[in-house]
Design an enzyme around this catalytic site. Structure first.
Site, mmCIF file in Angstrom:
data_model
loop_
_atom_site.group_PDB
_atom_site.id
_atom_site.type_symbol
_atom_site.label_atom_id
_atom_site.label_comp_id
_atom_site.label_asym_id
_atom_site.label_seq_id
_atom_site.Cartn_x
_atom_site.Cartn_y
_atom_site.Cartn_z
ATOM 1 C CG LEU A 76 -1.990 -1.046 1.319
ATOM 2 C CD1 LEU A 76 -2.687 -0.975 2.666
ATOM 3 C CD2 LEU A 76 -2.997 -0.861 0.198
ATOM 4 N NE ARG B 225 8.593 -0.147 -1.253
ATOM 5 C CZ ARG B 225 9.439 -1.070 -0.819
ATOM 6 N NH1 ARG B 225 10.379 -0.759 0.047
ATOM 7 N NH2 ARG B 225 9.349 -2.303 -1.248
ATOM 8 N N GLY B 226 7.291 3.898 3.820
ATOM 9 C CA GLY B 226 7.692 5.076 4.582
ATOM 10 C C GLY B 226 9.060 4.851 5.159
ATOM 11 C CB SER C 127 9.116 3.512 10.261
ATOM 12 O OG SER C 127 7.839 3.910 9.843
ATOM 13 C CB VAL D 79 1.860 0.124 4.688
ATOM 14 C CG1 VAL D 79 0.492 -0.190 5.261
ATOM 15 C CG2 VAL D 79 2.608 1.077 5.593
ATOM 16 C CE LYS E 159 5.389 2.048 9.294
ATOM 17 N NZ LYS E 159 5.159 3.321 9.954
ATOM 18 C CG ASP F 142 7.964 12.416 8.873
ATOM 19 O OD1 ASP F 142 8.293 13.400 8.175
ATOM 20 O OD2 ASP F 142 8.085 11.248 8.489
#
Ligand SMILES: *[C@@H]1O[C@H](CO)[C@@H](O)[C@H](O)[C@H]1NC(C)=O
Ligand SMILES: *[C@@H]1O[C@H](CO)[C@@H](O)[C@H](O)[C@H]1NC(C)=O
Ligand SMILES: *[C@@H]1O[C@H](CO)[C@@H](O)[C@H](O)[C@H]1NC(C)=O
Ligand SMILES: *[C@@H]1O[C@H](CO)[C@@H](O)[C@H](O)[C@H]1NC(C)=O
Ligand SMILES: *[C@@H]1O[C@H](CO)[C@@H](O)[C@H](O)[C@H]1NC(C)=O
Ligand SMILES: *[C@@H]1O[C@H](CO)[C@@H](O)[C@H](O)[C@H]1NC(C)=O
Ligand SMILES: *[C@@H]1O[C@H](CO)[C@@H](O)[C@H](O)[C@H]1NC(C)=O
Length: 807
Positions: A521, A523-524, A526, A529, A543, A643
């Site tokens: 779904l 990407r971040g 951390s 997802v 996640k 953030d």
């Protein structure tokens, strides 16, 4: 001893007076209520400790200015260890310290004003006040034997053996203070009129690089009788004359250093037996703006070539250039400036840009072309490090520094002025009058310079990726990383805390739910997802945290758990559960259908014609503001997101905003008041408040700044960081702010609003959004709070009254 009787000017209480009189010949170490001492009788002590080491009474601190203090009787100088009224000295006539009948110890000025009190009033019950052998002044309730007040709880600049230093206490000297930071680390901060900056432990090393830890949240430090100063963050400072039987103190001083001293009982002199800073110029703020700290071999300040001292009496005011720096009103700036080298000198912080491998020429050009740049630091270690500087603070010269600072000066500068001051700097003399900051003798810094002393800079963004500060997380990490199985009792404890709100999943379950992590779904920073479907058919977002078994991953995991577990608000993404098996750490979130805001706002190019309508945009703005206001003001703990960006605003089917990704959030206790101190860099370029670069305590205003950027992006429909002039140059924030001000003044909001809306917007709301956005970009103390913003936006949420504006 003369004048014993005056100890108890309690005319109305002859009996007490008599009693005092009779026992006063041997110095008092305990007094009952009704006792007092006037400043005129300052030759006598109010109290003396039983073994005679300490006394308390009036001490002269200036012309006709007195304080009520505790001091070492044997010390010839610097004897005071505690002061009741450090910031408000009393008059030399008529002032009085009294142990009042209601049990309050109070200091009254000439006119009867109470300038200080122990706040033990109303206790009555025959309280007593005494001075103990440890130097602790205590008000005791004899019926229980307990201290109801003690000076040890209110230290000024000195800590004595057995005095506990904890999360509530601070040692303060001038602009310098020693305190426990939010991440459990004992730190020293310079908090001056212009800047604030943490300087100990050395900020360019990480917590662990300084041999500290942030995993112990007890936040206790104590100096023991043998001369060992231990702190729960693993700091262990040993006096060079370690052993019992010596009188010691630990004091933070006006030069920003923390030193341990031992008293020579025969001479009454003090010897430094430990100091926190091994080199005096490591303290920040010593020489003011543009000033340079030197140590040769005593400490002094100087101005860089071409700069002159601002106030000949006060180095705190720093130096001013004799020329104009960074005049932006003309192009071809590089033709108007040159660089001037000051060897082995650097200024800490305030980097505009940072590059680990750059040639000198490019670095130089970058600075000369950037009108905000006033100097650049260039170092030959590695592939050539380049730091362009927006301001010059915390300057120092050190033979160990592997580089130089290059000042940006106009080509037409008076060369003789530059040469003269350059020579004096090279010769080790200060330019302009030499006013030493203090007279700290070389002996104080008697330790040899450490060659390993590295001034490894980190541009703020590359900055110290830190350690979250929850005991919770910390302990969790210990167990996870040490590959031990969690002791069953402890694990049960965590389970209880966590599963009371979430469900604990096995890795297998989540692997099945996501069909082996098939559908990504997003990407971040951390982790990634995935979409998942639980047994009951519930759709979730799973996640998977980045697998490198780095501390980072574990910390983020526990941080997210703890933060999300306490939070419940319609504009914040809910967490349903988690999984932690060996290296697998996953979080299970509610599934938010309609992707993140950035896709809707910026992705119009990829064939998608639908643009967010104005009313949806306003709804998103309002929801985001309310979610953040909840985080900042209504949670049990004060949560800073750190953030905020469109990627972290998820949209429901109805375009309600839900803020996601608390992996970067930090918790801090609400009681912090003025300064919640976060020391580790977080966030995403383009949305980061400028103060992140400054190594100052961070507060919720960083989110307000980022929110302001997002707000503007929602109005204009594109990234603020991508705004360009007609000529294609990137717009800097000051230029953007100026453009916004122009819009507000002129009322021409139309020119700003996303053209894709084709004029279908509410101008009143748009103006309000621009106004708020501009306020959010302000200097941080001037920024509104998220509460203010949510209220202001709500006031304009009158869509239904203006259906004509609906798109
Ligand atoms: C008492 O004197 C102090 C200064 O010495 C002053 O600040 C204060 O206002 C005075 N209080 C009264 C009640 O006059
Ligand atoms: C934390 O520090 C305190 C005080 O130094 C110590 O007593 C305690 O054992 C430490 N706790 C852990 C888990 O290390
Ligand atoms: C105290 O000072 C005297 C005189 O300087 C010196 O001889 C003596 O060794 C000192 N004592 C201690 C314990 O440092
Ligand atoms: C900047 O340069 C322009 C043009 O050379 C000049 O008019 C202006 O006074 C300068 N500003 C400053 C602050 O020196
Ligand atoms: C540093 O500068 C060089 C050009 O000198 C550039 O190629 C490189 O991408 C830069 N690195 C960073 C991290 O900006
Ligand atoms: C340059 O500076 C020197 C010494 O500071 C001074 O004597 C001289 O007049 C200055 N020249 C100009 C052109 O300002
Ligand atoms: C998401 O947004 C689009 C419009 O961009 C809308 O048509 C759709 O119904 C929304 N919901 C889902 C689940 O995609």
């Amino acid at each position: 001893m003369a004048g014993l009787g005056t100890l108890c000017l309690a005319v109305q209480l002859p009996l007490v007076c008599l009693l005092l009189r009779s026992s006063a010949s041997t110095a008092q170490h305990t007094l009952g209520t009704g006792s007092s001492l006037s400043v005129e009788d300052r030759a006598r002590a109010f109290l003396v400790s039983p073994d005679g080491t300490f006394a308390c009474g009036f001490v002269q601190v200036g012309d006709n200015a007195f304080s009520f203090s505790v001091w070492f009787t044997a010390a010839k100088s610097s004897a005071v260890v505690w002061t009741a009224n450090r910031d408000s000295p009393v008059n030399g006539r008529g002032s009085r310290i009294s142990f009042r009948h209601d049990g309050e110890l109070a200091l009254a000025d000439t006119n009867g004003t109470t300038v200080w009190a122990s706040r033990t009033g109303g206790g009555g019950r025959g309280l007593t006040v005494s001075l103990r052998d440890t130097g602790n002044l205590v008000v005791v309730d004899p019926s229980t034997g307990r201290a109801v007040w003690q000076s040890f709880d209110w230290p000024t600049d000195t800590l004595l053996p057995s005095q506990r230093f904890n999360k509530q206490t601070k040692l303060v000297a001038g602009y310098y203070s020693l305190y426990f930071d939010n991440d459990n680390v004992l730190r020293m901060l310079y908090d001056g009129p212009e800047i604030s900056s943490i300087y100990w432990p050395l900020p360019d090393l990480r917590v662990f690089g300084n041999d500290r830890t942030s995993y112990n949240s007890s936040r206790i430090a104590i100096l023991d009788d043998a001369g060992v100063f231990r702190s729960s963050d693993r700091l262990q400072a040993l006096a060079s004359d370690m052993g019992v039987g010596v009188r010691r103190r630990l004091t933070i001083e006006q030069d920003g250093n923390l030193r341990m001293y031992s008293l020579n009982a025969s001479t009454g002199g003090w010897t430094v037996t430990w100091s926190a800073l091994k080199q005096p110029c490591q303290a920040h703020g010593l020489c003011g703006k543009n000033g340079i700290c030197e140590y040769l071999p005593s400490q002094r300040c100087s101005c860089p070539p071409g700069y002159v001292m601002n106030d000949a009496q006060d180095w705190g005011k720093g130096c001013n250039p004799t020329f104009a720096v960074g005049n932006c009103s003309q192009g071809a700036a590089s033709e108007k400036f040159m660089s001037f080298k000051v060897a082995q000198t650097d200024f800490y912080g305030y980097d505009l840009k940072f590059n680990m491998s750059m040639t000198f020429e490019i670095c130089r050009e970058q600075c000369l072309l950037d009108c905000q740049c006033v100097a650049f630091s260039y170092r030959l270690d590695g592939a050539g490090r380049c730091y362009t500087k927006g301001m010059l603070f915390n300057g120092y010269t050190s033979a160990n520094f592997p580089g130089s600072i290059y000042l940006k000066v106009p080509l037409d500068i008076n060369a003789s002025a530059l040469r003269v001051s350059a020579q004096s700097a090279a010769a080790g003399l200060a330019c302009s009058p030499v006013v030493p900051v203090l007279t700290v003798s070389a002996a104080v810094y008697g330790m040899p310079a450490r060659n390993s002393w590295k001034w490894t800079y980190f541009f703020a963004f590359a900055g110290v990726l830190g350690v979250l500060d929850l005991l919770f997380i910390a302990t969790g990490w210990w167990f996870l990383s040490s590959k031990q199985s969690i002791p069953s009792s402890l694990e049960a404890g965590y389970r209880m805390v966590l599963t009371s709100q979430f469900r604990r999943f096995t890795y297998r379950e989540l692997k099945d739910a996501t069909s082996n992590f098939k559908e990504e779904l997003g990407r971040g920073g951390s982790g990634v997802v995935y979409r998942g479907v639980l047994d009951g058919g519930k759709v979730v977002a799973v996640k998977k945290l980045a697998v490198e078994v780095s501390m980072q991953g574990d910390e983020e995991f526990w941080a997210e758990m703890t933060v999300l577990g306490r939070i419940n608000h319609m504009n914040l993404v809910r967490i349903w559960g988690f999984c932690s098996e060996h290296k697998h750490k996953l979080l299970v979130y509610e599934y938010v259908e309609n992707q993140s805001l950035d896709r809707h706002l910026f992705d119009a190019a990829d064939g998608k014609q639908t643009t967010l309508s104005w009313s949806d945009r306003y709804k998103i703005v309002l929801g985001t503001a309310r979610g953040l206001a909840y985080l900042h003001h209504e949670c049990l703990e004060w949560v800073i997101h750190c953030d905020m960006k469109p990627e972290n605003i998820l949209l429901t089917r109805e375009f309600d905003a839900k803020i996601a990704d608390f992996g970067l959030a930090k918790l801090s206790k609400r009681d912090g008041g003025a300064g919640v101190e976060l020391t580790h860099m977080r966030g995403t370029s383009g949305y980061i408040a400028p103060e992140w670069a400054l190594n100052v305590p961070i507060n919720a205003k960083v989110d307000v700044y980022s929110f302001g950027i997002v707000l503007l992006e929602i109005v204009v429909g594109s990234r603020v960081a991508d705004q360009r002039t007609a000529a294609g140059e990137r717009l800097q924030m000051p230029q953007i702010a100026q453009a916004l001000r122009h819009v507000l003044d002129g009322g021409d909001v139309m020119s700003l609003v996303d053209a894709r809306l084709q004029g279908q917007f509410n101008p009143r709301q748009a103006m309000e959004m621009v106004r708020i956005s501009l306020a959010c970009m302000d200097e941080r103390n001037s920024r509104p709070t998220m509460d203010d913003i949510a209220k202001a936006l709500t006031a304009f949420d009158d869509e239904d009254e203006h259906p004509a504006y609906r798109s």
